[in-house]
Each structure stands twice: as structure tokens, then as C-alpha cells.
Design an enzyme around this catalytic site. Structure first.
Site, mmCIF file in Angstrom:
data_model
loop_
_atom_site.group_PDB
_atom_site.id
_atom_site.type_symbol
_atom_site.label_atom_id
_atom_site.label_comp_id
_atom_site.label_asym_id
_atom_site.label_seq_id
_atom_site.Cartn_x
_atom_site.Cartn_y
_atom_site.Cartn_z
ATOM 1 N N HIS A 58 1.300 -8.190 7.193
ATOM 2 C CA HIS A 58 -0.056 -8.128 6.646
ATOM 3 C C HIS A 58 -0.277 -9.287 5.694
ATOM 4 O O HIS A 58 0.660 -9.997 5.344
ATOM 5 C CB HIS A 58 -0.355 -6.768 6.007
ATOM 6 C CG HIS A 58 0.442 -6.425 4.786
ATOM 7 N ND1 HIS A 58 1.811 -6.232 4.807
ATOM 8 C CD2 HIS A 58 0.064 -6.224 3.494
ATOM 9 C CE1 HIS A 58 2.226 -5.926 3.585
ATOM 10 N NE2 HIS A 58 1.191 -5.922 2.767
ATOM 11 N N HIS A 60 -1.104 -9.757 2.529
ATOM 12 C CA HIS A 60 -0.926 -9.792 1.074
ATOM 13 C C HIS A 60 -0.002 -10.942 0.651
ATOM 14 O O HIS A 60 0.994 -11.230 1.324
ATOM 15 C CB HIS A 60 -0.371 -8.451 0.573
ATOM 16 C CG HIS A 60 -1.412 -7.370 0.512
ATOM 17 N ND1 HIS A 60 -1.108 -6.027 0.498
ATOM 18 C CD2 HIS A 60 -2.776 -7.446 0.458
ATOM 19 C CE1 HIS A 60 -2.229 -5.321 0.429
ATOM 20 N NE2 HIS A 60 -3.255 -6.156 0.420
ATOM 21 N N ASP A 62 2.312 -11.357 -1.478
ATOM 22 C CA ASP A 62 3.759 -11.128 -1.646
ATOM 23 C C ASP A 62 4.469 -10.977 -0.298
ATOM 24 O O ASP A 62 5.682 -10.762 -0.255
ATOM 25 C CB ASP A 62 4.039 -9.925 -2.568
ATOM 26 C CG ASP A 62 3.536 -8.605 -2.014
ATOM 27 O OD1 ASP A 62 2.398 -8.565 -1.491
ATOM 28 O OD2 ASP A 62 4.271 -7.599 -2.092
ATOM 29 N N HIS A 63 3.711 -11.108 0.806
ATOM 30 C CA HIS A 63 4.323 -11.082 2.141
ATOM 31 C C HIS A 63 4.165 -12.407 2.897
ATOM 32 O O HIS A 63 4.908 -12.663 3.845
ATOM 33 C CB HIS A 63 3.737 -9.925 2.969
ATOM 34 C CG HIS A 63 4.123 -8.586 2.410
ATOM 35 N ND1 HIS A 63 5.063 -7.777 3.006
ATOM 36 C CD2 HIS A 63 3.732 -7.946 1.280
ATOM 37 C CE1 HIS A 63 5.224 -6.683 2.260
ATOM 38 N NE2 HIS A 63 4.423 -6.766 1.217
ATOM 39 N N HIS A 116 -3.010 0.524 4.806
ATOM 40 C CA HIS A 116 -2.680 -0.303 3.621
ATOM 41 C C HIS A 116 -3.614 -1.520 3.629
ATOM 42 O O HIS A 116 -4.237 -1.845 2.622
ATOM 43 C CB HIS A 116 -1.211 -0.703 3.687
ATOM 44 C CG HIS A 116 -0.763 -1.562 2.544
ATOM 45 N ND1 HIS A 116 -0.681 -1.090 1.254
ATOM 46 C CD2 HIS A 116 -0.359 -2.859 2.498
ATOM 47 C CE1 HIS A 116 -0.251 -2.070 0.459
ATOM 48 N NE2 HIS A 116 -0.057 -3.155 1.187
ATOM 49 N N ASP A 133 4.268 -2.728 4.496
ATOM 50 C CA ASP A 133 3.930 -1.826 3.392
ATOM 51 C C ASP A 133 3.254 -0.560 3.906
ATOM 52 O O ASP A 133 2.417 0.034 3.221
ATOM 53 C CB ASP A 133 2.996 -2.523 2.382
ATOM 54 C CG ASP A 133 3.731 -3.548 1.541
ATOM 55 O OD1 ASP A 133 4.957 -3.711 1.716
ATOM 56 O OD2 ASP A 133 3.073 -4.200 0.709
ATOM 57 N N HIS A 171 9.518 -3.128 0.624
ATOM 58 C CA HIS A 171 9.822 -2.979 -0.809
ATOM 59 C C HIS A 171 10.953 -1.986 -1.064
ATOM 60 O O HIS A 171 11.127 -1.026 -0.318
ATOM 61 C CB HIS A 171 8.584 -2.470 -1.571
ATOM 62 C CG HIS A 171 7.482 -3.477 -1.681
ATOM 63 N ND1 HIS A 171 7.398 -4.391 -2.702
ATOM 64 C CD2 HIS A 171 6.404 -3.706 -0.886
ATOM 65 C CE1 HIS A 171 6.316 -5.140 -2.540
ATOM 66 N NE2 HIS A 171 5.689 -4.742 -1.439
HETATM 67 ZN ZN LIG Z 1 0.921 -5.076 0.753
#
Ligand SMILES: [Zn+2]
Length: 258
Positions: A58, A60, A62-63, A116, A133, A171
Site C-alpha cells: 500500500h 503509506h 513507511d512502506h 486500511h 497493514d 509491523h
Molecule cells: Zn499503513
């Protein structure tokens, strides 16, 4: 390790992200969700690996944040959700697509699992699932761009995969997820055992992933929204909560306040 066997290891990033590194005996490799380039470059250089594929679940930061820097250093193919917010070159992956990663002798099927984010995908193959996530161990992602019904449908899709499937999520949230899950199902023996195992692993500084889908079906309240124990717990908050989506909505809101 026999040649061609898929080997998966974690590259920790930020405070609790995992970037998954896939190899198959040679020097070719893939990474899943590289939110940071630095930790990946360090491992690739140390292990003398050549990055051929980048898989993204996805959009985001942090990915995906490490992708531009990785692409400056390696000629890798990027597989990602069809989403205009991913603004570097990639193959847009949709439900049912089969993606071929010949350099690591692997192929994955794409599962669309929105909630998400609206375009979140999972990669499934070789009894392995990269769920980003969406499906954490003993938990699930927040519903940023989807409804409880979306998450119920997405988790139902994942729950239908074979129980032996190994789930690699994005995570290290397992210990806090166990603390919440025990509030929902204090009498769940499998959950109690998992919580103890996770506490021991974390005390030793070890990773709690992957887990099997079978383990998750026994312990994860978000995969158990039709179990009477979970529905009853939701009804203590909302007496009208029925099994499935309504229970999903109640326990996610509860977790958000936890
Ligand atoms: Zn995420």
C-alpha cells in the site's frame, strides 16, 4: 538451504516496521514494503545481493519511502497497487493477477484487501502471504479508507487461504495486540499461550513473525468476529452488535481507544 527454496528474512526499519527480504539461493532478491532505503542498502551490500523486485502492499510512506533511492541503486521491477498516489514507475497489480519473479523462482497471486487503504493488496504464493497493514499478528490495521464491511470482507478473503499459510505483515505490533485481544477473549487458551510466547520473544528482543493463518484464526479477534465469545464481548459495548461486520466495527473502535 537447497537451491531455489524461498528464504524470507526481516530487515527492521523505523521503530516497528519490517521490510521483508526474499532470496532463493542466488544473489537475486526481492524486498516487500521498503519504507526506508538505508537499512535495505546495508543488507544488500553486506550479503552481496542484487535487488530485482520491489513489492508494495500500500501507498503509506513507511512502506514505500525507500523506493526512489533503491531504484537509483538497482534496476528493480516494482509491483504495487493501482493507485495514483504511488508516483514512481510500477506495474499496477489487481485482484487475481499472477506476478512472476523468475530470478527468485517465485510467483505470487494478488489479492485486493481494501480497508486500511482503499487500494491495499496482498501477495500470496508458496504458502506465504505478505499482508502489509491489513492482517497483523493478533490484530488488524486501522480502517483509514474503508468500512468495517470492507475489513470483514478482506479478512474473510485471507482467512480462506490454507491454515498453514505463513503471514508476514508490516509491523511488530503483536505484544500490544495480544494485550487487547485478551481483553476481548480472556478465556481463549490459544491466545493466552500466544501472549506468553510473544512476551518471551520480545523480552529476548526477537521477532514475533511470521505466524500461520491457523494460529491467527485461533487467536486474532478480528478473524473471529463470528465466534460467540467475541460477539458477546462486542455486545457488552453495543448490545445490538451482530456477528461479523457489526462486531468488527465495535472491536476495532474499542481497539482504537485501547
Ligand atoms: Zn499503513
Amino acid at each position: 538451504m537447497p537451491a531455489n527454496e524461498l528464504n524470507i528474512s526481516a530487515i527492521p526499519a523505523f521503530s516497528d516496521n519490517y521490510i521483508w527480504l526474499l532470496t532463493a539461493g542466488g544473489n537475486a532478491c526481492a524486498v516487500v514494503d521498503p519504507g526506508q532505503a538505508g537499512p535495505v542498502l546495508e543488507v544488500l551490500q553486506k550479503k552481496e545481493l542484487d535487488l530485482r523486485y520491489i513489492l508494495l502492499t500500500h501507498h503509506h510512506p513507511d512502506h514505500i519511502g525507500g523506493v526512489p533511492t533503491l531504484l537509483e541503486n538497482y534496476q528493480a521491477k516494482v509491483f504495487a497497487p493501482a493507485d495514483e498516489r504511488i508516483n514512481f514507475e510500477h506495474r499496477a497489480c489487481r485482484e487475481g493477477d499472477q506476478i512472476l519473479l523468475p530470478d527468485i523462482n517465485t510467483e505470487f497471486r494478488i489479492l485486493e484487501i481494501p480497508a486500511h487503504t482503499r487500494s491495499h493488496i496482498a501477495f500470496y504464493g508458496k504458502s506465504v502471504l505478505f499482508s502489509g497493514d491489513t492482517l497483523f499478528s493478533v490484530g488488524c490495521g486501522r480502517f483509514f479508507e474503508g468500512s468495517p464491511a470492507d475489513m470483514q470482507a478482506s479478512l474473510d478473503k485471507l482467512a480462506a487461504l490454507p491454515a498453514k499459510t505463513m503471514n508476514y505483515c508490516g509491523h511488530e505490533y503483536t505484544q500490544s495486540n495480544c494485550a487487547f485481544a485478551l481483553q476481548v477473549e480472556p478465556d481463549n487458551l490459544a491466545l493466552q499461550a500466544r501472549a506468553e510466547e510473544v512476551a518471551r520473544l520480545r523480552k529476548e528482543g526477537k521477532i514475533t513473525l511470521p505466524s500461520t493463518l491457523g494460529d491467527e484464526l485461533a487467536t486474532n479477534p478480528f478473524l473471529r468476529t463470528r465466534e460467540s465469545s467475541v460477539v458477546e464481548a462486542a455486545r457488552k459495548i453495543d448490545p445490538r452488535a451482530s456477528a461479523g461486520t457489526a462486531t468488527m466495527a465495535v472491536i476495532r473502535a474499542w481497539k482504537d481507544r485501547f
